[in-house]
Design a protein around this motif. Structure first.
Motif, PDB file in Angstrom:
ATOM      1  N   HIS A  37       0.841  -1.196   0.000  1.00  0.00           N
ATOM      2  CA  HIS A  37       0.000   0.000   0.000  1.00  0.00           C
ATOM      3  C   HIS A  37       0.875   1.245   0.000  1.00  0.00           C
ATOM      4  O   HIS A  37       1.953   1.253   0.606  1.00  0.00           O
ATOM      5  CB  HIS A  37      -0.894  -0.009   1.251  1.00  0.00           C
ATOM      6  CG  HIS A  37      -1.999   0.979   1.152  1.00  0.00           C
ATOM      7  ND1 HIS A  37      -1.854   2.267   1.559  1.00  0.00           N
ATOM      8  CD2 HIS A  37      -3.251   0.849   0.666  1.00  0.00           C
ATOM      9  CE1 HIS A  37      -2.992   2.910   1.338  1.00  0.00           C
ATOM     10  NE2 HIS A  37      -3.846   2.077   0.798  1.00  0.00           N
ATOM     11  N   LEU A  38       0.397   2.300  -0.665  1.00  0.00           N
ATOM     12  CA  LEU A  38       1.206   3.505  -0.828  1.00  0.00           C
ATOM     13  C   LEU A  38       1.617   4.131   0.505  1.00  0.00           C
ATOM     14  O   LEU A  38       2.721   4.651   0.650  1.00  0.00           O
ATOM     15  CB  LEU A  38       0.406   4.524  -1.657  1.00  0.00           C
ATOM     16  CG  LEU A  38       1.186   5.608  -2.361  1.00  0.00           C
ATOM     17  CD1 LEU A  38       2.246   5.006  -3.261  1.00  0.00           C
ATOM     18  CD2 LEU A  38       0.240   6.451  -3.210  1.00  0.00           C
ATOM     19  N   THR A  39       0.719   4.040   1.487  1.00  0.00           N
ATOM     20  CA  THR A  39       1.047   4.649   2.780  1.00  0.00           C
ATOM     21  C   THR A  39       2.233   3.951   3.445  1.00  0.00           C
ATOM     22  O   THR A  39       2.896   4.520   4.292  1.00  0.00           O
ATOM     23  CB  THR A  39      -0.151   4.577   3.754  1.00  0.00           C
ATOM     24  OG1 THR A  39      -0.717   3.299   3.640  1.00  0.00           O
ATOM     25  CG2 THR A  39      -1.169   5.655   3.477  1.00  0.00           C
TER      26      THR A  39
ATOM     27  N   LYS B 182       8.758  10.111  -6.547  1.00  0.00           N
ATOM     28  CA  LYS B 182       7.609  10.889  -6.996  1.00  0.00           C
ATOM     29  C   LYS B 182       7.820  11.424  -8.407  1.00  0.00           C
ATOM     30  O   LYS B 182       6.954  12.059  -8.956  1.00  0.00           O
ATOM     31  CB  LYS B 182       7.403  12.081  -6.059  1.00  0.00           C
ATOM     32  CG  LYS B 182       7.060  11.728  -4.647  1.00  0.00           C
ATOM     33  CD  LYS B 182       7.001  13.007  -3.825  1.00  0.00           C
ATOM     34  CE  LYS B 182       7.300  12.737  -2.382  1.00  0.00           C
ATOM     35  NZ  LYS B 182       7.525  13.981  -1.643  1.00  0.00           N
TER      36      LYS B 182
ATOM     37  N   ASP C  30      -1.636  13.229   3.420  1.00  0.00           N
ATOM     38  CA  ASP C  30      -0.501  12.769   2.602  1.00  0.00           C
ATOM     39  C   ASP C  30       0.103  11.480   3.146  1.00  0.00           C
ATOM     40  O   ASP C  30      -0.315  10.963   4.202  1.00  0.00           O
ATOM     41  CB  ASP C  30       0.525  13.896   2.394  1.00  0.00           C
ATOM     42  CG  ASP C  30       1.403  14.182   3.605  1.00  0.00           C
ATOM     43  OD1 ASP C  30       1.352  13.404   4.576  1.00  0.00           O
ATOM     44  OD2 ASP C  30       2.140  15.179   3.580  1.00  0.00           O
ATOM     45  N   SER C  31       1.106  10.991   2.412  1.00  0.00           N
ATOM     46  CA  SER C  31       1.681   9.680   2.733  1.00  0.00           C
ATOM     47  C   SER C  31       2.404   9.694   4.078  1.00  0.00           C
ATOM     48  O   SER C  31       2.739   8.646   4.613  1.00  0.00           O
ATOM     49  CB  SER C  31       2.650   9.257   1.622  1.00  0.00           C
ATOM     50  OG  SER C  31       3.568  10.302   1.378  1.00  0.00           O
ATOM     51  N   GLU C  32       2.635  10.913   4.624  1.00  0.00           N
ATOM     52  CA  GLU C  32       3.269  10.980   5.946  1.00  0.00           C
ATOM     53  C   GLU C  32       2.263  11.303   7.041  1.00  0.00           C
ATOM     54  O   GLU C  32       2.627  11.633   8.169  1.00  0.00           O
ATOM     55  CB  GLU C  32       4.409  12.010   5.906  1.00  0.00           C
ATOM     56  CG  GLU C  32       5.627  11.437   5.196  1.00  0.00           C
ATOM     57  CD  GLU C  32       6.526  12.487   4.588  1.00  0.00           C
ATOM     58  OE1 GLU C  32       6.419  13.658   4.973  1.00  0.00           O
ATOM     59  OE2 GLU C  32       7.314  12.119   3.712  1.00  0.00           O
TER      60      GLU C  32
ATOM     61  N   VAL D 122      -2.815  10.352  -0.098  1.00  0.00           N
ATOM     62  CA  VAL D 122      -3.188   8.929  -0.072  1.00  0.00           C
ATOM     63  C   VAL D 122      -4.615   8.689   0.417  1.00  0.00           C
ATOM     64  O   VAL D 122      -5.182   7.631   0.192  1.00  0.00           O
ATOM     65  CB  VAL D 122      -2.204   8.092   0.790  1.00  0.00           C
ATOM     66  CG1 VAL D 122      -0.841   8.032   0.134  1.00  0.00           C
ATOM     67  CG2 VAL D 122      -2.099   8.637   2.201  1.00  0.00           C
TER      68      VAL D 122
END
Ligand SMILES: Cc1ncc(COP(=O)(O)O)c(C=O)c1O
Length: 450
Positions: A2-4, A13, A44-46, A35
């Protein structure tokens, strides 16, 4: 994976070419990868959250979480994910057309495309072919407003020509007759009445001069957004519509950004009392969840395309995803949600709140003009009567705004030196307050740096 769970570095990116973006700066900027959604926020992913302060390019209505519009799309995907309108009909496209024609009074048929620019291309082709089918082939030119924007395809760039964006593409573009836009700021007029009179006089002269060669006049309905958040003075659009009728030039209204509530009305041309021959909607039509746009025409236009097959009067236009059932199901649920939530009333309340906060901006010495209507406001920043482009720290103003806003948890997309307030239409009071507060903080920072 998963992207996260990915640790996204800048290099990771770096595969996508982003729109209207200097990609060298994109890499330096360490931009965010979204995400998931959470209310009116994007995450976001963070795990950082950003308020969607640009309504995801002016189209988002209900935020970014599960709701009835999303559910309607899921339900439709389970029934039939896609079926073409070439040779078949599909139920959601029929229901939606019926619903749209109830809302857009005076219109008779709905043509489907999948984005605003192509809705405009279709409108232009229809206008041209209308006259052709009527035996008036000479009527093939277009008139449009200065500061107009109608999308990024060839025809759309021709009528919505923004020099700074499209200079390079000129060899591809049509010659279009320009008429002035009713922007008081920076004009030689001191009041709107004189400005409108002058604009209408110029418009009438252009229509008179080119009436035998012009197919249509194209304009945004209610306001020009990308060209600088220019709000039409009361009565202006109605008078342009009347001139078009008088000189037998079709009126094409572009409600892609202003329709479905941005200026407080679901159908802006009804509020402006200006009946078009052709009108386009997109963006908020599906709540901003699915690429779908429509071009609506009156019976007069549609009937000119009827005839024996061998006369070849039919419209040669159609995209693979035209009338996509999932998009149509989204739009139907979206329209139902407008009613169930009394969204126009909510927009009115939000617009009043936003307007009540704008005097806080006008106190600033760098604010030269504020233009607003409904849930759209443009705040023009200048220094020594010139648009602010670079700040003392050498940063370009729009980069500064976007970067700083992200640090404050808001996603913004200004128009150069024009700060834009253009929130998701269904935004709640608390989020709207945050959006205004962050823009005010940014203004204070820019003051110090300009
Ligand atoms: C008034 C107007 N017309 C047309 C378009 C083009 O729509 P799209 O970006 O969906 O092609 C836009 C997009 O911003 C717009 O603001």
């Amino acid at each position: 994976m998963h992207l996260t769970e990915l640790n996204l570095t800048n290099a990771d990116k770096d595969f996508v070419w982003h729109p209207y973006t200097q990609m060298r700066d994109w890499v330096k900027w360490n931009n965010k990868v979204i995400v998931k959604g959470d209310g009116f926020y994007l995450v976001d992913s963070e795990g950082r959250k950003y308020l969607d302060g640009s309504a995801s390019m002016w189209c988002n209505v209900w935020g970014h979480t599960q709701n009835k519009v999303v559910q309607a799309m899921i339900d439709q995907l389970k029934k039939v994910p896609h079926s073409t309108l070439f040779g078949f009909a599909n139920a959601p496209s029929i229901e939606l057309a019926e619903r749209l024609l109830e809302l857009a009074r005076g219109m008779h048929k709905v043509f489907y495309t999948d984005n605003g620019s192509t809705a405009i291309e279709v409108a232009m082709k229809m206008a041209l072919q209308y006259w052709y089918n009527k035996g008036k082939e000479k009527k093939k030119e277009f008139i449009s407003l200065d500061h107009g924007y109608h999308g990024d395809t060839i025809g759309a760039m021709s009528v919505g020509y923004i020099e700074n964006f499209f200079r390079v593409y000129r060899p591809l573009l049509l010659n279009v007759h320009r008429i002035p836009s009713p922007l008081l700021y920076g004009s030689r007029f001191t009041n709107e009445r004189d400005l409108v009179e002058w604009c209408l006089e110029k418009t009438e002269n252009t229509l008179k001069r080119h009436k035998d060669r012009c197919a249509a006049l194209m304009m945004e309905s209610g306001a020009q957004i990308a060209g600088g958040a220019i709000i039409y003075p009361t009565g202006y659009q109605k008078k342009v519509a009347r001139l078009c009728r008088d000189y037998d030039i079709l009126l094409i209204l572009d409600e892609i950004a202003t329709g479905f509530g941005r200026l407080g009305n679901v159908v802006e041309y009804l509020a402006q009392r200006s009946q078009p021959d052709i009108v386009c909607f997109g963006k908020a039509l599906t709540g901003g969840y699915f690429p779908l746009a429509v071009t609506l025409v009156t019976r007069r236009i549609f009937d000119a395309f009827l005839g024996k097959y061998r006369y070849n009067k039919h419209l040669y236009h159609g995209h693979t995803f035209t009338g996509h059932p999932t998009g149509c199901a989204a739009a139907l649920a979206n329209i139902e949600n407008y009613q169930n939530h009394d969204l126009t009333q909510q927009i009115k309340v939000s617009a009043e709140y936003m307007a009540s906060r704008l005097p806080e901006f006008s106190k600033s010495p760098i604010v030269a003009d504020i233009r607003y209507k409904g849930l759209l406001a443009g705040i023009e920043l200048t220094k020594n009567n010139k648009p602010i482009v670079f700040l003392k720290n050498k940063e370009i103003i729009n980069y500064f705004i976007m970067r700083q806003a992200l640090m404050m948890g808001v996603h913004l997309r200004p128009l150069g030196n024009i700060m834009l307030l253009i929130p998701p239409l269904g935004i709640g009071k608390r989020d709207l307050e945050k959006l205004v507060n962050v823009q005010l903080k940014l203004l204070r920072k820019i003051e110090k740096l300009s």
